[in-house]
Write a protein that holds these residues in place. Structure first.
Motif, short mmCIF file in Angstrom:
data_model
loop_
_atom_site.label_atom_id
_atom_site.label_comp_id
_atom_site.label_asym_id
_atom_site.label_seq_id
_atom_site.Cartn_x
_atom_site.Cartn_y
_atom_site.Cartn_z
N GLY A 176 0.84 -1.06 0.05
CA GLY A 176 0.23 -0.07 -0.16
C GLY A 176 0.66 0.91 -0.06
N PHE A 177 2.33 0.98 0.46
CA PHE A 177 3.29 2.28 0.17
C PHE A 177 3.61 2.37 -1.10
N GLU A 178 3.44 3.56 -1.65
CA GLU A 178 3.42 4.40 -3.00
C GLU A 178 5.91 4.64 -3.57
N ASP A 179 6.57 4.66 -2.13
CA ASP A 179 7.79 4.45 -2.47
C ASP A 179 8.37 2.86 -2.19
N LYS A 180 7.77 1.68 -2.26
CA LYS A 180 8.23 0.79 -0.98
C LYS A 180 8.24 -0.45 -1.47
N MET A 181 9.13 -1.34 -2.26
CA MET A 181 8.85 -2.70 -2.60
C MET A 181 9.51 -3.10 -1.97
N LEU A 182 9.59 -4.74 -1.97
CA LEU A 182 9.87 -5.76 -0.68
C LEU A 182 9.68 -7.80 -1.70
N TYR A 183 10.37 -8.25 -1.74
CA TYR A 183 10.78 -9.16 -2.48
C TYR A 183 10.04 -10.08 -1.64
N LEU A 184 9.38 -10.57 -2.31
CA LEU A 184 9.27 -12.66 -1.75
C LEU A 184 10.46 -13.62 -1.79
N ALA A 185 10.63 -13.58 -1.16
CA ALA A 185 12.07 -14.67 -0.67
C ALA A 185 12.24 -15.83 0.28
N SER A 186 13.30 -16.73 0.06
CA SER A 186 13.18 -18.34 0.89
C SER A 186 14.73 -18.61 0.92
N ASP A 187 14.93 -18.91 1.91
CA ASP A 187 16.12 -20.03 1.96
C ASP A 187 16.18 -21.03 3.50
N HIS A 188 17.59 -21.55 3.10
CA HIS A 188 18.06 -22.98 3.27
C HIS A 188 17.83 -22.93 5.15
N ARG A 189 16.49 -23.45 5.86
CA ARG A 189 16.30 -23.60 7.09
C ARG A 189 17.69 -23.47 8.32
N THR A 190 18.71 -22.96 9.47
CA THR A 190 19.03 -23.41 10.31
C THR A 190 18.18 -23.58 11.57
N LEU A 191 18.65 -23.43 12.16
CA LEU A 191 18.86 -23.52 14.33
C LEU A 191 18.42 -22.27 13.96
N LEU A 192 18.86 -21.56 13.86
CA LEU A 192 17.92 -19.86 13.84
C LEU A 192 17.11 -19.35 13.28
N LYS A 193 17.32 -19.95 12.10
CA LYS A 193 15.80 -19.63 11.34
C LYS A 193 15.00 -20.40 10.42
N SER A 194 13.99 -20.58 11.06
CA SER A 194 13.07 -20.95 10.36
C SER A 194 11.90 -20.69 10.27
N SER A 195 10.47 -21.85 10.33
CA SER A 195 9.52 -20.66 10.03
C SER A 195 9.07 -21.75 11.51
N LYS A 196 7.46 -20.51 11.49
CA LYS A 196 7.03 -20.95 13.47
C LYS A 196 6.38 -21.71 14.20
N LYS A 197 5.86 -22.36 13.63
CA LYS A 197 4.71 -23.82 13.50
C LYS A 197 5.69 -24.68 13.41
N SER A 198 5.87 -25.25 11.98
CA SER A 198 5.93 -26.24 10.86
C SER A 198 7.79 -26.64 11.13
N LEU A 200 9.64 -25.55 9.25
CA LEU A 200 10.67 -25.87 8.36
C LEU A 200 11.01 -24.89 6.99
N GLN A 201 11.23 -24.01 5.88
CA GLN A 201 11.69 -23.73 5.12
C GLN A 201 11.11 -22.22 5.42
N GLU A 202 11.95 -20.95 6.21
CA GLU A 202 11.18 -19.61 6.43
C GLU A 202 10.53 -19.48 4.86
N VAL A 203 10.06 -18.30 4.81
CA VAL A 203 9.54 -17.45 4.00
C VAL A 203 8.99 -16.41 4.42
#
Length: 323
Positions: A176-198, A200-203
């Motif tokens: 909804g912002f005019e001067d902002k652009m974010l991109y859908l990304a993902s990367d291999h999961r690690t012990l410190l970075k993963s999805s909250k519930k499952s 699995l690999q975070e998006v």
């Protein structure tokens, strides 16, 4: 003599009536500008000045919160496909079609759209989007700032060209912002970075342009997948969206609920779920939903289904014949 004087003064103090004591206590108060009371008055005046100044500048927390919520829920218009295909530069919704969930008894039914979900605590303190930003799936059928994505090419130059199966593309969102652009990304999961519930690999959503932002679309039927390679992707059709770097499919876990800034929604991750026939499950199916040419601010899903595809009407007809 001294003892008698003290005794006499003490008796006088004890002889004060209740009204006299009340009048003595009311002689001094916050309005009397001496000592600490004077400091309290100036402190209240300074706090009021700061409040009015922040209110005029729109810097109050409630004002920031309203601006952020207003941008994320701003009504947007999707692109209308004239030839029935998806093109670079189109504004679409990513929708996981409704299907019965077999992995759990409690799940979120209906068509679920992919939505950006800022952190609940940070959303109350700022009017800007955090980076990286989380994602979820919710029952939102109207295109708004938090669920309207733009199809982008890797080099950002193929605007208007047809998107094909097997081509690398990016999914951007402005929120909804005019001067902002974010991109859908993902990367291999690690012990410190993963999805909250499952776990699995975070998006997530990021403002960095890299190969982690690249995705590919594949045909749903694995027996015809190679034959459809290179063909145009039809709008509003079921496809698979796979991450190029990790070869994991975008998935909506309808049975894993998460608490978000907008209420209870479900988790989105990157993982390919296969059935006993090595075929992707419906939780990996997505549709690139375009706009409705008959009405603004609506999707093609709002159109009534043909009678041949309307299973509900068929079931009603069968029940009437049985009676």
């Amino acid at each position: 003599m001294a003892t008698g004087t003290l005794t006499q003064s003490g008796s006088r103090r004890g002889s004060l009536t209740g009204d006299q004591r009340t009048m003595a206590q009311n002689l001094y108060g916050p309005r009397v500008r001496i000592g600490n009371w004077n400091e309290d008055i100036y402190l209240e005046e300074e706090l009021m000045k700061d409040f009015l100044e922040k209110r005029d500048k729109g810097e109050l927390l409630i004002q920031r919160n309203r601006r952020l919520k207003g941008n994320l829920l701003r009504q947007l218009q999707l692109s209308v496909s004239e030839d029935g295909c998806i093109h670079y530069g189109d504004k679409v919704m990513l929708v996981n079609p409704d299907h019965p969930e077999t992995d759990a008894d409690v799940f979120l039914p209906g068509d679920l759209s992919l939505c950006m979900t800022p952190d609940e605590m940070k959303a109350y303190l700022s009017d800007e989007l955090e980076v990286p930003c989380g994602l979820s799936a919710a029952q939102i059928k109207n295109p708004v700032g938090r669920n309207t994505f733009m199809i982008l090419s890797v080099d950002r130059k193929a605007i208007g060209q047809v998107l094909r199966y097997g081509e690398d593309f990016c999914l951007g969102i402005t929120g909804g912002f005019e001067d902002k652009m974010l991109y859908l990304a993902s990367d291999h999961r690690t012990l410190l970075k993963s999805s909250k519930k499952s776990w699995l690999q975070e998006v997530y959503l990021t403002d960095e342009v890299s190969y982690l932002n690249c995705w590919q679309a594949a045909y749903v039927d694995p027996q015809l997948r190679l034959e459809y390679e290179g063909l145009p992707i039809p709008a509003n059709a079921k496809i698979l969206i796979n991450h190029c770097h990790t070869n994991r499919g975008l998935v909506a876990h309808r049975h894993l609920f998460i608490s978000t800034y907008f209420g209870k929604e479900v988790e989105v991750a990157a993982h390919t779920h296969l059935d006993s026939h090595r075929v992707e499950k419906p939780k990996n199916h997505w549709m690139l939903v375009t706009g409705n040419p008959r009405k603004d601010s609506s999707t093609i899903l709002d159109l009534p289904k043909p009678r041949a595809e309307d299973t509900h009407a068929t079931e009603q007809a069968m029940s009437l014949n049985a009676q």
